[in-house]
Design an enzyme around this catalytic site. Structure first.
Site, PDB file in Angstrom:
ATOM      1  N   ASP A 220       0.855  -1.177   0.000  1.00 13.11           N
ATOM      2  CA  ASP A 220       0.000   0.000   0.000  1.00 13.11           C
ATOM      3  C   ASP A 220       0.897   1.234   0.000  1.00 13.11           C
ATOM      4  O   ASP A 220       1.713   1.408   0.904  1.00 13.11           O
ATOM      5  CB  ASP A 220      -0.890   0.003   1.247  1.00 13.11           C
TER       6      ASP A 220
ATOM      7  N   GLU B  98      -1.472  -1.602  -5.925  1.00  6.98           N
ATOM      8  CA  GLU B  98      -2.718  -1.020  -6.420  1.00  6.98           C
ATOM      9  C   GLU B  98      -2.405  -0.307  -7.727  1.00  6.98           C
ATOM     10  O   GLU B  98      -1.335   0.272  -7.861  1.00  6.98           O
ATOM     11  CB  GLU B  98      -3.218   0.062  -5.472  1.00  6.98           C
TER      12      GLU B  98
ATOM     13  N   CYS C 263     -12.401 -10.407   8.148  1.00  6.66           N
ATOM     14  CA  CYS C 263     -13.689 -11.049   7.877  1.00  6.66           C
ATOM     15  C   CYS C 263     -14.295 -10.657   6.531  1.00  6.66           C
ATOM     16  O   CYS C 263     -15.288 -11.233   6.113  1.00  6.66           O
ATOM     17  CB  CYS C 263     -14.671 -10.714   8.989  1.00  6.66           C
TER      18      CYS C 263
ATOM     19  N   ASP D  83      -3.193   1.165   6.873  1.00  3.20           N
ATOM     20  CA  ASP D  83      -2.436   0.848   5.660  1.00  3.20           C
ATOM     21  C   ASP D  83      -2.017  -0.624   5.638  1.00  3.20           C
ATOM     22  O   ASP D  83      -1.954  -1.240   4.575  1.00  3.20           O
ATOM     23  CB  ASP D  83      -1.186   1.731   5.562  1.00  3.20           C
TER      24      ASP D  83
END
Ligand SMILES: [Zn+2]
Length: 384
Positions: A184, A268, A342, A366
């Site tokens: 990230d 990303e 989750c 992050d």
């Protein structure tokens, strides 16, 4: 085989600076003359003059203008080749039906380098570059050079001189590695890895940024056309170069380490939209505005950070390709909102630094994003 470029600072003596400057000026003169001849021939008789027509004239030129004997002949040939390239591009544009202007003559500030395309230079073990017809110049080899040197270019940037080597590198594949990492890229930490560790912007780099900012403010106060303004412009350019060079070094080192450590790196995709997004204004209970991180995301800092991210991904990508390792890019949507424990979406403001979820997942924002990025990358890889 792949190409790799190296750039090192040169420390010429005052006399050598004169010689280098003189050589650049002679090369520029030759370049402009080569353009002139081609333009005239094309305009007046519609004749196309090629590289060899001009290269064959070099001995004759040296008879009339003896000073050209003091420049390595391959350097002169390279100048003619540059003129040839400019004309080739011009004809290509004509062919495409565009109406381009003739290639332009180069002014004093638009021509600042010359190249030894094959020989005539050597890098010696006592940290000097020997240049034919110029001499031996001190060089700072701040990083190790790999591969075979193919060409050597001498370049002036502001008051500094550099040598650039284009090398051919036979890249060796690194051994297969199952370790994968999600990354990230952020403002607080330059990069946060999915194992929770971070890569920080070096401190000297922030210092250089600060200095640049001050110089830019000083420049803004100078009167247009004044001598002091000219001086300030020079200083800003110098500081810019310094920041750019330091950034490159840092990014080279960081990307090298990552590619050596991991078999798969997941990033990303950078999107212009999320790069330039400004955080919303925030107010406290009394309606006063409170810090929202806009200062950190604005102005100079922002543009430097943005450029750094893209370059970092680029460096990782080509280094991985050379080493037989993988880099993947995933869609950044929701990577910071989804809970890595989750899978639930937990909306967060930009200023919320901590991810905490009912499922018991507690970690840095992050770090959470980096884990999600890695998971996305793995699922992309599984589908492929
Ligand atoms: Zn959760």
């Amino acid at each position: 085989m792949s190409k790799q470029a190296y750039k090192f600072r040169l420390y010429p003596t005052r006399k050598q600076i004169q010689t280098l400057t003189w050589t650049v000026d002679r090369c520029r003169e030759l370049y402009n003359a080569a353009l002139q001849e081609r333009r005239d021939a094309y305009r007046m008789v519609g004749k196309y003059i090629n590289y060899y027509d001009q290269a064959n004239q070099l001995p004759g030129i040296k008879d009339i203008r003896e000073e050209y004997r003091d420049i390595h002949s391959q350097v002169l040939q390279d100048v003619l080749r540059k003129a040839d390239k400019a004309f080739q591009a011009f004809f290509a544009r004509c062919k495409r039906g565009a109406t381009p202007g003739f290639p332009r003559f180069k002014g004093r500030n638009q021509f600042d380098s010359f190249t030894y395309p094959q020989g005539g230079y050597a890098l010696t073990h006592d940290h000097r570059v020997c240049l034919s017809k110029i001499g031996s110049i001190k060089v700072k080899l701040h990083r190790e050079l790999h591969g075979t040197i193919k060409t050597c270019t001498i370049k002036r940037e502001g008051d500094c001189w550099y040598v650039m080597f284009a090398c051919e590198v036979e890249h060796e594949c690194l051994e297969v590695c199952d370790e994968a990492v999600g990354i990230d890229l952020g403002l607080l930490h330059f990069a946060t890895l999915s194992d929770g560790s971070t890569i920080e912007n070096p401190r000297y780099y922030r210092k250089a940024e600060k200095k640049l900012e001050h110089l830019q403010q000083a420049l803004a106060r100078k009167k247009r056309g004044s001598h002091r303004r000219k001086k300030a412009v020079k200083q800003v350019a110098k500081a810019h170069r310094k920041v750019a060079n330091q950034r490159k070094d840092f990014l080279h080192t960081a990307s090298h380490t990552l590619v050596n450590t991991y078999g798969l790196i997941v990033f990303e995709e950078l999107q212009p939209a999320n790069m330039s997004k400004r955080p919303k204004p925030r107010q406290d209970e009394q309606g006063n505005y409170v810090p929202n991180g806009a200062a950190a995301k604005g102005g100079l800092n922002k543009s430097i950070v943005d450029a750094g991210w893209a370059m970092f991904q680029q460096f990782c990508t080509y280094k991985a390709a050379n080493a037989g390792r993988d880099v993947l890019f995933v869609n950044p949507k929701y990577t910071s909102q989804i809970c890595s424990g989750c899978g639930q979406v937990r909306k967060k403001e930009l200023s919320e630094r901590w991810h905490s979820c009912e499922c018991g997942t507690e970690l840095d924002r992050d770090h959470n994003a980096a884990i999600n990025i890695l998971a996305l990358g793995r699922s992309v890889q599984a589908r492929a």
